[in-house]
Design a protein around this motif. Structure first.
Motif, PDB file in Angstrom:
ATOM      1  N   ALA A 144      37.085   7.841  52.300  1.00 52.53           N
ATOM      2  CA  ALA A 144      38.234   8.129  51.438  1.00 52.53           C
ATOM      3  C   ALA A 144      37.907   9.192  50.382  1.00 52.53           C
ATOM      4  O   ALA A 144      38.798   9.621  49.650  1.00 52.53           O
ATOM      5  N   HIS A 145      36.641   9.606  50.333  1.00 47.96           N
ATOM      6  CA  HIS A 145      36.166  10.553  49.309  1.00 47.96           C
ATOM      7  C   HIS A 145      36.596  10.060  47.923  1.00 47.96           C
ATOM      8  O   HIS A 145      37.203  10.783  47.130  1.00 47.96           O
ATOM      9  N   ARG A 146      36.230   8.815  47.657  1.00 52.54           N
ATOM     10  CA  ARG A 146      36.691   8.143  46.443  1.00 52.54           C
ATOM     11  C   ARG A 146      35.516   7.439  45.776  1.00 52.54           C
ATOM     12  O   ARG A 146      34.677   6.843  46.446  1.00 52.54           O
ATOM     13  N   VAL A 147      35.480   7.521  44.441  1.00 49.73           N
ATOM     14  CA  VAL A 147      34.442   6.851  43.664  1.00 49.73           C
ATOM     15  C   VAL A 147      35.109   5.978  42.613  1.00 49.73           C
ATOM     16  O   VAL A 147      36.078   6.399  41.963  1.00 49.73           O
ATOM     17  N   THR A 148      34.614   4.762  42.465  1.00 51.79           N
ATOM     18  CA  THR A 148      35.098   3.878  41.410  1.00 51.79           C
ATOM     19  C   THR A 148      33.913   3.356  40.620  1.00 51.79           C
ATOM     20  O   THR A 148      32.791   3.243  41.136  1.00 51.79           O
ATOM     21  N   ARG A 149      34.169   3.055  39.362  1.00 50.01           N
ATOM     22  CA  ARG A 149      33.179   2.379  38.531  1.00 50.01           C
ATOM     23  C   ARG A 149      33.883   1.214  37.867  1.00 50.01           C
ATOM     24  O   ARG A 149      34.808   1.406  37.074  1.00 50.01           O
ATOM     25  N   GLU A 153      38.937   4.316  38.640  1.00 49.28           N
ATOM     26  CA  GLU A 153      38.621   5.392  39.578  1.00 49.28           C
ATOM     27  C   GLU A 153      37.945   6.530  38.828  1.00 49.28           C
ATOM     28  O   GLU A 153      38.310   6.861  37.703  1.00 49.28           O
ATOM     29  N   VAL A 154      36.931   7.117  39.472  1.00 45.94           N
ATOM     30  CA  VAL A 154      36.184   8.234  38.893  1.00 45.94           C
ATOM     31  C   VAL A 154      36.569   9.500  39.658  1.00 45.94           C
ATOM     32  O   VAL A 154      36.398   9.567  40.877  1.00 45.94           O
ATOM     33  N   ALA A 206      31.928  12.174  33.909  1.00 48.52           N
ATOM     34  CA  ALA A 206      32.913  11.443  34.701  1.00 48.52           C
ATOM     35  C   ALA A 206      32.545   9.970  34.836  1.00 48.52           C
ATOM     36  O   ALA A 206      33.400   9.085  34.732  1.00 48.52           O
ATOM     37  N   LEU A 207      31.253   9.694  35.051  1.00 50.05           N
ATOM     38  CA  LEU A 207      30.814   8.309  35.238  1.00 50.05           C
ATOM     39  C   LEU A 207      30.785   7.520  33.932  1.00 50.05           C
ATOM     40  O   LEU A 207      30.774   6.291  33.951  1.00 50.05           O
ATOM     41  N   ASN A 210      35.650   5.793  29.897  1.00 47.87           N
ATOM     42  CA  ASN A 210      36.101   4.404  29.689  1.00 47.87           C
ATOM     43  C   ASN A 210      35.005   3.525  29.097  1.00 47.87           C
ATOM     44  O   ASN A 210      34.997   2.298  29.311  1.00 47.87           O
ATOM     45  N   GLY A 211      34.074   4.141  28.376  1.00 49.70           N
ATOM     46  CA  GLY A 211      33.068   3.360  27.663  1.00 49.70           C
ATOM     47  C   GLY A 211      31.883   2.913  28.495  1.00 49.70           C
ATOM     48  O   GLY A 211      31.042   2.152  28.009  1.00 49.70           O
ATOM     49  N   TYR A 212      31.771   3.375  29.750  1.00 48.40           N
ATOM     50  CA  TYR A 212      30.634   2.975  30.579  1.00 48.40           C
ATOM     51  C   TYR A 212      29.372   3.719  30.145  1.00 48.40           C
ATOM     52  O   TYR A 212      29.427   4.862  29.708  1.00 48.40           O
ATOM     53  N   ALA A 213      28.234   3.050  30.315  1.00 51.07           N
ATOM     54  CA  ALA A 213      26.952   3.657  29.946  1.00 51.07           C
ATOM     55  C   ALA A 213      26.569   4.743  30.950  1.00 51.07           C
ATOM     56  O   ALA A 213      26.916   4.669  32.134  1.00 51.07           O
ATOM     57  N   ASN A 214      25.853   5.737  30.475  1.00 52.65           N
ATOM     58  CA  ASN A 214      25.395   6.831  31.322  1.00 52.65           C
ATOM     59  C   ASN A 214      24.341   6.314  32.317  1.00 52.65           C
ATOM     60  O   ASN A 214      23.303   5.802  31.904  1.00 52.65           O
TER      61      ASN A 214
END
Length: 230
Positions: A144-149, A153-154, A206-207, A210-214
């Motif tokens: 799907a060429h799709r990334v989620t975290r 969706e990323v 991008a990753l 939304n507050g996610y850690a690097n």
């Protein structure tokens, strides 16, 4: 499709049990061998889809087991991940040159091991794994060429997607700019090494929304690695 068969060759009972439990939890069928000779016998009985092989084993070392398997036509391409307490670069090189497809230094996280098992299978026996790969809370879907975290969706450009795809196949491994250029852009394409920094920066941004850690670590004078944030 039947479950993927993994042979774990480990003489430390507690670690062997832990490996069997965690790989089983991920849907793999797992067999245990306690020494190098037993490992070779089990391979003769039924060739596994992948071997998780400790270096320091009774009777026959993991290096020798790997060497013997690579010398046989029927097991020459059998995927092998080497486990060892030897952290020196020379030891890692020796393990890889003997024929191991990947190399993990003890102690290691079970989530990283599972990710590396899936990555090695994907590279060597793609029919055994699906198009979706996960590492921590990051999921990459090639079809799907799709990334989620997590639940978000990323959105990635094509180059950032390829970069993540390469890094997620080798979690924890440090890649130099030149190695990433060859893997993502190709060795026949002229691109400045600093271009990698730009795309790594975009991927990080991008990753980390939304507050996610690097999740990408910079190793000074060495390169970059994808790791679970601590």
């Amino acid at each position: 499709m039947s479950a993927t068969d993994i042979l774990v060759v480990e003489d430390e009972e507690a670690l062997a049990t832990l490996l069997e439990y965690n790989l089983g939890k991920e849907g793999f069928e797992t067999r245990i061998a306690r020494d190098g000779e037993e490992a070779l016998l089990r391979v003769d009985e039924k060739a596994p889809d992948l071997i998780v092989l400790d270096w320091m084993l009774p009777k026959t070392s993991g290096i020798e087991v790997c060497r013997r398997l690579r010398s046989r036509n029927d097991t020459r391409n059998l995927p092998i991940i080497m486990l060892t307490a030897r952290a020196e670069e020379a030891d890692r090189i020796r393990g890889l040159e003997t024929g191991a497809d990947d190399y993990m230094v003890k102690p290691f996280s079970m989530s990283e091991l599972v990710a590396r098992v899936r990555a090695v299978l994907r590279r060597i026996r793609p029919g055994l794994v699906e198009d979706t790969v996960s590492f921590g809370d990051i999921t990459l879907d090639r079809a799907a060429h799709r990334v989620t975290r997590g639940a978000a969706e990323v959105h990635l450009g094509p180059t950032e997607f390829r970069l993540l795809d390469h890094l997620i196949q080798h979690p924890g491994r440090v890649f130099s700019r030149e190695q990433l250029l060859n893997a993502v852009w190709g060795s026949d394409v002229f691109v400045e090494a600093r271009t990698v920094d730009v795309h790594i920066g975009r991927l990080r941004k991008a990753l980390s929304r939304n507050g996610y850690a690097n999740p990408i670590r910079t190793v000074r004078s060495a390169g970059y690695a994808l790791e679970l944030p601590t």
